[in-house]
Design an enzyme around this catalytic site. Structure first.
Site, PDB file in Angstrom:
ATOM      1  N   GLU A   1       0.834  -1.212   0.000  1.00  0.00           N
ATOM      2  CA  GLU A   1       0.000   0.000   0.000  1.00  0.00           C
ATOM      3  C   GLU A   1       0.867   1.261   0.000  1.00  0.00           C
ATOM      4  OE1 GLU A   1      -3.239   0.033  -0.499  1.00  0.00           O
ATOM      5  OE2 GLU A   1      -3.176  -2.151  -0.565  1.00  0.00           O
TER       6      GLU A   1
ATOM      7  N   ASP B   1       3.958  -3.926  -5.864  1.00  0.00           N
ATOM      8  CA  ASP B   1       4.559  -5.194  -5.431  1.00  0.00           C
ATOM      9  C   ASP B   1       6.086  -5.093  -5.429  1.00  0.00           C
ATOM     10  OD1 ASP B   1       2.186  -6.471  -4.958  1.00  0.00           O
ATOM     11  OD2 ASP B   1       2.188  -7.658  -6.803  1.00  0.00           O
TER      12      ASP B   1
END
Ligand SMILES: [Zn+2]
Length: 416
Positions: free
Chosen positions: A277, A362
């Protein structure tokens, strides 16, 4: 007439495409129901894989039904004259002016909302229930609904009042002013939503001191990220699905974990999910998405500014414009109903950008936290949420905001 034909072609194409994509996805998932993909064979049982397939298919079938119902509603309001009847009835009741236009728009929202209730009810208390995800009580369902209506009215009506007044009085460039008002308003919402509105629906408590908090604080320091605190939200009162997110902007940023996420993942995995996040924030995805949404709404308002002056926009969609010049409410209503038929075809562009952002986030998580922990967190979340591991590639390309699990995990494995 010409615009009626253009609208009908776009309507049939978008309805048909939605239907076709859902059917494809159902067939694809059903075809792969009986074996776990090789790369997940050690982590996911056949029973879990089949549950995910059944859950995915059940949601798609409900979606197909909803697609059909919303198509009927759209044609009912427009070409079959529903909006015209509503507009005339409200003119007789309220006379012309801004209150009548607000009543018109509110009626559409209320009618669509009422038709949606059985779907939301079925989804929550039958579908989610059947797969063990529902944690919501019927009382909470109604209290959410009434709170939503209250807040929507308290915010929406004054905002509509401003926009309709601009349409009536600000001249040819009303749409530019209206866009400015709406943009300023959505920036304000970024700030007041987490602090004023979200607490009306959920409880937010500070994350307890302990190993998880220490680990998260170390991550924030490594990423050079300042926030207004770490919170745990009682997501479990509605659903067993877990999540983590940030809310707010600038100095008011809060990090929020669903309690269900903390229950299911170990501290290393929670850290990896949060790092993902943070990646969205550090790679400026949040800012980019906001900027793109402002650009799109600018284009939409410019289009509305032009099209609302054309008589054919009304007559070709089954309504007569008002002779007194108060057409703002009608124009907004038609635009709200009809524009999704056209903008639907832009969905794959948004999905593509979103999947690219997911890979970037990611990558950030792999660098600042651990690819291995993120992989094991993803596998757990896929299992727990019964997300399919075998989506149809065309369905994915069109709709998916996240890359399919196998691709996402293969990408993360490069970092190990
Ligand atoms: Zn993400």
């Amino acid at each position: 007439m010409t615009f009626t034909i253009v609208f009908l072609i776009a309507f049939i194409a978008s309805f048909g495409l939605r239907h076709w994509l859902s059917q494809r996805q159902i067939r694809f998932v059903a075809r792969h129901r009986d074996s776990v993909p090789a790369e997940f064979a050690e982590k996911v049982t056949l029973a879990e894989h089949q549950k995910a397939a059944d859950y995915t298919i059940a949601k798609l079938r409900l979606g197909i039904l909803e697609n059909g119902v919303s198509a009927i509603i759209l044609i009912g309001f427009t070409l079959l004259g529903g909006l015209e009847i509503l507009n005339i009835a409200l003119l007789q009741l309220l006379g012309d002016g801004i209150p009548q236009q607000i009543a018109l728009l509110a009626s559409i929202v209320i009618i669509s909302g009422i038709i949606d209730i059985p779907f939301s009810w079925y989804k929550q208390f039958h579908l989610e229930e059947r797969f063990g995800f529902n944690r919501m009580t019927k009382k909470l369902f109604f209290s959410d609904m009434f709170k939503g209506i209250g807040i929507g009215g308290a915010i929406g009506i004054p905002l509509l009042w401003i926009i309709l007044s601009l349409m009536a009085k600000a001249g040819d460039l009303w749409w530019l002013w209206a866009w400015g008002v709406l943009t300023a308003f959505s920036l304000l919402m970024q700030w007041i939503f987490p602090t004023l509105i979200a607490p009306l629906f959920n409880k937010f408590v500070a994350l307890d001191d302990g190993p998880l908090k220490t680990q998260i604080e170390a991550l924030l320091k490594r990423c050079d990220f300042a926030s207004q605190g770490l919170f745990v939200m009682d997501g479990s009162k509605r659903s067993a699905h877990g999540n983590a997110f940030f809310a707010g902007m600038g100095k008011a940023k809060r990090i929020v974990f669903f309690d269900t996420l903390i229950e299911k993942l170990n501290p290393g995995e929670v850290e990896a999910v949060l790092a993902h996040e943070l990646g969205h924030f550090k790679c400026k995805h949040i800012r980019k998405r906001l900027f793109v949404s402002f650009l799109l709404s600018f284009a939409m308002f410019a289009l509305l500014g032009w099209i609302s002056t054309k008589v054919w926009f009304y007559t070709d969609l089954g309504v007569m414009p008002n002779l007194n010049g108060y057409n703002g409410g009608l124009a907004l209503a038609l635009f709200m109903l009809v524009s999704p038929v056209f903008s639907f075809f832009l969905t794959p562009l948004g999905s593509l950008a979103s999947r690219k952002h997911e890979y970037e986030a990611d990558g950030f998580a792999a660098e600042k936290s651990s690819a291995k922990d993120l992989i094991s967190a993803l596998v757990k979340l896929y299992q727990d949420n019964a997300s399919t591991l075998t989506p149809d590639p065309i369905y994915t390309a069109f709709y998916s905001s996240h890359p399919p699990a196998p691709l996402r995990i293969a990408n993360l494995q490069r970092f190990k």
